[in-house]
Design a protein around this motif. Structure first.
Motif, PDB file in Angstrom:
ATOM      1  N   GLU A 161       6.051  -0.855  12.721  1.00 37.08           N
ATOM      2  CA  GLU A 161       4.648  -0.859  12.420  1.00 37.08           C
ATOM      3  C   GLU A 161       4.405  -0.505  11.117  1.00 37.08           C
ATOM      4  N   THR A 162       5.082  -0.218  10.331  1.00 39.53           N
ATOM      5  CA  THR A 162       4.861  -0.078   8.762  1.00 39.53           C
ATOM      6  C   THR A 162       5.974  -0.474   8.071  1.00 39.53           C
ATOM      7  N   LEU A 163       5.983  -1.258   7.108  1.00 44.74           N
ATOM      8  CA  LEU A 163       7.105  -1.765   6.475  1.00 44.74           C
ATOM      9  C   LEU A 163       6.651  -1.201   4.923  1.00 44.74           C
ATOM     10  N   THR A 164       8.131  -0.716   4.335  1.00 50.26           N
ATOM     11  CA  THR A 164       8.000  -0.572   3.060  1.00 50.26           C
ATOM     12  C   THR A 164       7.731  -1.575   2.058  1.00 50.26           C
ATOM     13  N   VAL A 165       7.421  -1.421   0.712  1.00 49.60           N
ATOM     14  CA  VAL A 165       7.468  -2.538   0.026  1.00 49.60           C
ATOM     15  C   VAL A 165       8.877  -3.398  -0.115  1.00 49.60           C
ATOM     16  N   VAL A 166       9.955  -2.487  -0.267  1.00 45.48           N
ATOM     17  CA  VAL A 166      11.341  -3.170  -0.163  1.00 45.48           C
ATOM     18  C   VAL A 166      11.401  -4.058   1.105  1.00 45.48           C
ATOM     19  N   GLU A 167      11.052  -3.379   2.337  1.00 45.69           N
ATOM     20  CA  GLU A 167      11.375  -3.831   3.504  1.00 45.69           C
ATOM     21  C   GLU A 167      10.369  -5.306   3.627  1.00 45.69           C
ATOM     22  N   GLU A 168       9.054  -5.362   3.066  1.00 49.33           N
ATOM     23  CA  GLU A 168       8.278  -6.238   2.918  1.00 49.33           C
ATOM     24  C   GLU A 168       8.900  -7.649   2.238  1.00 49.33           C
ATOM     25  N   GLU A 169       9.728  -7.168   0.977  1.00 51.75           N
ATOM     26  CA  GLU A 169      10.322  -8.140   0.326  1.00 51.75           C
ATOM     27  C   GLU A 169      11.617  -8.586   1.014  1.00 51.75           C
ATOM     28  N   MET A 170      12.327  -7.929   1.689  1.00 49.17           N
ATOM     29  CA  MET A 170      13.190  -8.405   2.645  1.00 49.17           C
ATOM     30  C   MET A 170      12.921  -9.282   3.684  1.00 49.17           C
ATOM     31  N   PHE A 171      11.744  -8.705   4.291  1.00 49.66           N
ATOM     32  CA  PHE A 171      11.124  -9.708   5.633  1.00 49.66           C
ATOM     33  C   PHE A 171      10.957 -11.123   5.030  1.00 49.66           C
ATOM     34  N   ARG A 172      10.155 -11.206   4.022  1.00 51.98           N
ATOM     35  CA  ARG A 172      10.141 -12.374   3.145  1.00 51.98           C
ATOM     36  C   ARG A 172      11.160 -13.344   2.725  1.00 51.98           C
ATOM     37  N   PHE A 173      12.154 -12.415   2.320  1.00 52.05           N
ATOM     38  CA  PHE A 173      13.340 -13.279   1.908  1.00 52.05           C
ATOM     39  C   PHE A 173      14.033 -13.780   3.001  1.00 52.05           C
ATOM     40  N   ILE A 174      14.135 -12.916   4.290  1.00 54.28           N
ATOM     41  CA  ILE A 174      15.001 -13.618   5.515  1.00 54.28           C
ATOM     42  C   ILE A 174      14.211 -14.565   6.063  1.00 54.28           C
ATOM     43  N   ARG A 175      13.019 -14.453   6.132  1.00 54.57           N
ATOM     44  CA  ARG A 175      11.969 -15.296   6.677  1.00 54.57           C
ATOM     45  C   ARG A 175      11.981 -16.911   5.984  1.00 54.57           C
ATOM     46  N   ASN A 176      12.031 -16.842   4.758  1.00 50.89           N
ATOM     47  CA  ASN A 176      11.879 -17.942   3.896  1.00 50.89           C
ATOM     48  C   ASN A 176      13.315 -18.629   3.029  1.00 50.89           C
ATOM     49  N   ARG A 177      14.305 -17.570   3.165  1.00 54.72           N
ATOM     50  CA  ARG A 177      15.350 -18.217   2.273  1.00 54.72           C
ATOM     51  C   ARG A 177      16.586 -18.029   3.046  1.00 54.72           C
TER      52      ARG A 177
END
Length: 242
Positions: A161-177
């Motif tokens: 439901e809520t992502l911390t800033v670190v989790e958002e960065e990890m989320f983008r990394f996993i999705r894109n890289r």
């Protein structure tokens, strides 16, 4: 005491954590700690959680593995009294000890106990179990699995439901890289480390770092050192500053 130890672990207050852990070790030998089944079992859970967390903090992952046989024995003994989530949290922590010690195959064995558990669990535990699973396969060079595993992590992170800033960065990394080109991620690891390194002491990011010391893992990739050595160096630096 349990809440204090968790807070000190989240904030990486090494010295205060060691003092509190010693006090808890003494309490665990007291009459009160064993006055009834509930106290006895709660003491086992909280004390061994703190012991493992101490090994995470100072980088003594291999030493921490010595706790595993006794913990597993007690988990079986107390099976009727422990809810499944507590047991699976122990499995996650044990998996993390194996990961930090470089035994990625055994790490995967423990993580799969969580992934294969079909009853609904908290999304954060399921998510981080899958992330650790992904990282262990990456370390083993199982690159053909990375894209599939990354999608699994992505799916569970999207449910949180809520992502911390670190989790958002990890989320983008996993999705894109984190894809089938995983062998060539040195630059991407460096970029991600630079984006989240400054958040290591941020109290709003404690969930991410309590589950997974992703910064130390990224540093191990960037600086070509074992993860346990990275954590040990941080601990020694903190002692010199104290």
């Amino acid at each position: 005491m349990h809440n204090l130890l968790n807070a000190l672990f989240d904030l990486r207050h090494y010295k205060k954590f060691a003092v509190a852990l010693k006090q808890f070790e003494e309490f665990s030998k007291s009459v009160v700690a064993h006055s009834n089944d509930n106290n006895h079992i709660q003491t086992f859970v909280y004390l061994n959680t703190a012991r493992i967390n101490h090994h995470f903090m100072v980088g003594t992952f291999r030493e921490g593995l010595k706790l595993v046989p006794q913990i597993e024995e007690k988990l079986e003994e107390y099976a009727l009294y422990l809810d499944r989530h507590r047991v699976l949290v122990f499995y996650y922590k044990i998996a993390s000890l194996y990961f930090g010690s470089g035994d990625y195959e055994t790490c995967i064995d423990y993580v799969q106990k969580i992934i294969n558990w079909k009853v609904d669990l908290r999304n954060d535990l399921q998510c981080y179990a899958r992330l650790l699973h992904l990282m262990a396969h990456y370390e083993l060079g199982n690159y053909e699995l990375i894209e599939y595993l990354a999608r699994s992590v992505y799916r569970f992170m999207s449910k949180m439901e809520t992502l911390t800033v670190v989790e958002e960065e990890m989320f983008r990394f996993i999705r894109n890289r984190f894809n089938t080109a995983s062998k060539g991620l040195q630059k991407e690891f460096t970029d991600l480390l630079n984006r989240i390194k400054g958040l290591e002491k941020n109290r709003f990011e404690t969930r991410a770092f309590a589950y997974l010391d992703v910064i130390s893992w990224l540093e191990s990739k960037v600086y070509h050192k074992p993860m346990d050595k990275i954590v040990q160096e941080k601990y020694l630096q903190s002692k010199r500053r104290a």
